[in-house]
Motif scaffolding. Structure first.
Motif, PDB file in Angstrom:
ATOM      1  N   ARG A  85      52.413 -12.293  11.459  1.00 27.76           N
ATOM      2  CA  ARG A  85      52.922 -12.563  10.114  1.00 27.76           C
ATOM      3  C   ARG A  85      53.043 -14.074   9.884  1.00 27.76           C
ATOM      4  NH1 ARG A  85      58.176 -10.614   9.903  1.00 27.76           N
ATOM      5  NH2 ARG A  85      58.987 -12.675   9.475  1.00 27.76           N
ATOM      6  N   ILE A  86      53.510 -14.794  10.891  1.00 29.90           N
ATOM      7  CA  ILE A  86      53.633 -16.254  10.775  1.00 29.90           C
ATOM      8  C   ILE A  86      52.259 -16.898  10.609  1.00 29.90           C
ATOM      9  CG2 ILE A  86      54.249 -18.374  12.024  1.00 29.90           C
ATOM     10  CD1 ILE A  86      56.568 -16.707  13.282  1.00 29.90           C
ATOM     11  N   LEU A  87      51.308 -16.518  11.466  1.00 29.44           N
ATOM     12  CA  LEU A  87      49.982 -17.129  11.458  1.00 29.44           C
ATOM     13  C   LEU A  87      49.160 -16.770  10.219  1.00 29.44           C
ATOM     14  CD1 LEU A  87      49.055 -16.553  15.201  1.00 29.44           C
ATOM     15  CD2 LEU A  87      49.537 -18.761  14.123  1.00 29.44           C
ATOM     16  N   CYS A  88      49.304 -15.538   9.727  1.00 32.10           N
ATOM     17  CA  CYS A  88      48.434 -15.059   8.652  1.00 32.10           C
ATOM     18  C   CYS A  88      49.074 -15.079   7.265  1.00 32.10           C
ATOM     19  CB  CYS A  88      47.961 -13.641   8.959  1.00 32.10           C
ATOM     20  SG  CYS A  88      46.966 -13.528  10.440  1.00 32.10           S
ATOM     21  N   GLN A  89      50.401 -15.157   7.190  1.00 31.85           N
ATOM     22  CA  GLN A  89      51.061 -15.106   5.889  1.00 31.85           C
ATOM     23  C   GLN A  89      51.956 -16.298   5.606  1.00 31.85           C
ATOM     24  OE1 GLN A  89      50.780 -12.712   3.425  1.00 31.85           O
ATOM     25  NE2 GLN A  89      49.062 -11.966   4.619  1.00 31.85           N
ATOM     26  N   VAL A 105      51.957 -29.934  16.210  1.00 39.94           N
ATOM     27  CA  VAL A 105      51.552 -28.588  16.605  1.00 39.94           C
ATOM     28  C   VAL A 105      52.793 -27.714  16.770  1.00 39.94           C
ATOM     29  CG1 VAL A 105      50.392 -27.205  18.385  1.00 39.94           C
ATOM     30  CG2 VAL A 105      49.512 -29.467  17.782  1.00 39.94           C
ATOM     31  N   LYS A 106      52.739 -26.531  16.194  1.00 41.36           N
ATOM     32  CA  LYS A 106      53.822 -25.564  16.377  1.00 41.36           C
ATOM     33  C   LYS A 106      53.459 -24.662  17.547  1.00 41.36           C
ATOM     34  CE  LYS A 106      55.304 -25.593  11.596  1.00 41.36           C
ATOM     35  NZ  LYS A 106      55.544 -24.797  10.391  1.00 41.36           N
ATOM     36  N   ILE A 107      54.448 -24.323  18.356  1.00 41.73           N
ATOM     37  CA  ILE A 107      54.204 -23.508  19.546  1.00 41.73           C
ATOM     38  C   ILE A 107      54.864 -22.150  19.373  1.00 41.73           C
ATOM     39  CG2 ILE A 107      54.572 -23.316  22.029  1.00 41.73           C
ATOM     40  CD1 ILE A 107      54.523 -26.401  22.132  1.00 41.73           C
ATOM     41  N   ASP A 109      48.817 -26.383  12.610  1.00 39.34           N
ATOM     42  CA  ASP A 109      48.142 -26.120  13.878  1.00 39.34           C
ATOM     43  C   ASP A 109      49.126 -25.382  14.779  1.00 39.34           C
ATOM     44  OD1 ASP A 109      45.879 -27.497  13.063  1.00 39.34           O
ATOM     45  OD2 ASP A 109      46.472 -29.368  14.011  1.00 39.34           O
ATOM     46  N   PHE A 110      48.600 -24.441  15.576  1.00 35.94           N
ATOM     47  CA  PHE A 110      49.448 -23.644  16.457  1.00 35.94           C
ATOM     48  C   PHE A 110      48.871 -23.561  17.862  1.00 35.94           C
ATOM     49  CE2 PHE A 110      51.090 -21.935  12.501  1.00 35.94           C
ATOM     50  CZ  PHE A 110      52.423 -21.684  12.794  1.00 35.94           C
ATOM     51  N   LEU A 111      49.771 -23.606  18.835  1.00 32.54           N
ATOM     52  CA  LEU A 111      49.471 -23.234  20.213  1.00 32.54           C
ATOM     53  C   LEU A 111      50.202 -21.915  20.433  1.00 32.54           C
ATOM     54  CD1 LEU A 111      48.381 -23.758  23.095  1.00 32.54           C
ATOM     55  CD2 LEU A 111      50.547 -24.929  23.563  1.00 32.54           C
ATOM     56  N   VAL A 112      49.432 -20.865  20.723  1.00 32.53           N
ATOM     57  CA  VAL A 112      50.017 -19.549  20.955  1.00 32.53           C
ATOM     58  C   VAL A 112      49.929 -19.266  22.448  1.00 32.53           C
ATOM     59  CG1 VAL A 112      49.940 -17.098  20.369  1.00 32.53           C
ATOM     60  CG2 VAL A 112      49.261 -18.799  18.658  1.00 32.53           C
ATOM     61  N   TYR A 113      51.066 -19.264  23.104  1.00 33.82           N
ATOM     62  CA  TYR A 113      51.134 -19.029  24.552  1.00 33.82           C
ATOM     63  C   TYR A 113      51.264 -17.531  24.795  1.00 33.82           C
ATOM     64  CZ  TYR A 113      52.848 -19.050  29.344  1.00 33.82           C
ATOM     65  OH  TYR A 113      53.021 -18.807  30.683  1.00 33.82           O
ATOM     66  N   ARG A 114      50.299 -16.982  25.549  1.00 35.61           N
ATOM     67  CA  ARG A 114      50.281 -15.546  25.812  1.00 35.61           C
ATOM     68  C   ARG A 114      50.356 -15.302  27.315  1.00 35.61           C
ATOM     69  NH1 ARG A 114      46.753 -11.602  22.524  1.00 35.61           N
ATOM     70  NH2 ARG A 114      48.388 -10.065  22.518  1.00 35.61           N
ATOM     71  N   PRO A 115      51.575 -15.034  27.837  1.00 38.42           N
ATOM     72  CA  PRO A 115      51.687 -14.692  29.255  1.00 38.42           C
ATOM     73  C   PRO A 115      51.268 -13.238  29.476  1.00 38.42           C
ATOM     74  CG  PRO A 115      53.847 -14.650  28.238  1.00 38.42           C
ATOM     75  CD  PRO A 115      52.871 -15.092  27.173  1.00 38.42           C
ATOM     76  N   GLY A 116      50.774 -12.936  30.664  1.00 38.11           N
ATOM     77  CA  GLY A 116      50.370 -11.564  30.972  1.00 38.11           C
ATOM     78  C   GLY A 116      49.057 -11.197  30.321  1.00 38.11           C
ATOM     79  N   VAL A 117      48.739  -9.922  30.372  1.00 38.95           N
ATOM     80  CA  VAL A 117      47.492  -9.390  29.839  1.00 38.95           C
ATOM     81  C   VAL A 117      47.826  -8.389  28.740  1.00 38.95           C
ATOM     82  CG1 VAL A 117      45.379  -8.126  30.444  1.00 38.95           C
ATOM     83  CG2 VAL A 117      46.440  -9.652  32.104  1.00 38.95           C
TER      84      VAL A 117
END
Length: 170
Positions: A63-67, A48-50, A73-81
């Motif tokens: 761009r990384i995820l869509c192109q 898994v890429k983070i 597989d990816f874990l996308v860490y999103r802090p905050g809102v």
């Protein structure tokens, strides 16, 4: 929730079979308080890429995820809102991805078998002091066995009132 338990749950998610027609798994980890930022940067999940979002790299992440990498597989860490839906570069990716949360409100919602929606999160957050007591959490959880009794916000409010008044049903 400790980081070992989080890693175990994330590993299980990424090892689970993919839904029909999916070639990879993308999981968005929402951490509104940014509690796990330091741990995520040193975290490793096999295969898994983070991606750690900073607020300034959202377009690059898209761009990384869509192109650039449509297979991993990816874990996308999103802090905050996110600021707003209009400014969220990753909204379309989030809509077909999975969601993960490890904060106290999410744990309680899971414990109570409540629907994982933003409206329910807001209600549980509003009742944070109420649910802070283990006895009240236990009584509230008994009102919703299997997640069949409390399906609306009104029923959630009634459940809180039922616990306060000592009732064992809605």
């Amino acid at each position: 929730m400790d980081i070992d338990r989080i890693l175990e749950e994330l590993n299980q998610r990424f090892q689970a079979p993919l839904p029909d027609f999916y070639r990879r798994r993308i999981v968005f980890w929402y951490d509104e308080e940014g509690e796990f930022r330091e741990q995520v940067e040193s975290m490793e999940i096999p295969g898994v890429k983070i991606l750690v979002l900073s607020g300034n790299n959202n377009f690059q992440a898209k761009r990384i995820l869509c192109q650039e990498d449509k297979e991993s597989d990816f874990l996308v860490y999103r802090p905050g809102v996110p600021k707003s839906l209009e400014e969220d570069w990753l909204l379309n990716v989030e809509l077909y991805s999975e969601e993960f949360r490890a904060d106290l409100i999410s744990i309680w919602m899971s414990e109570f078998n409540l629907p994982a929606t933003e409206d329910f999160r807001r209600v549980v957050k509003d009742y944070r002091k109420f649910f802070g007591a283990k006895v009240r959490r236990g009584a509230f959880g008994k009102l919703n066995p299997g997640g069949k009794e409390i399906r609306t916000l009104a029923q959630c409010h009634l459940g809180v009132l039922a616990v306060i008044t000592g009732r064992d049903h809605l």
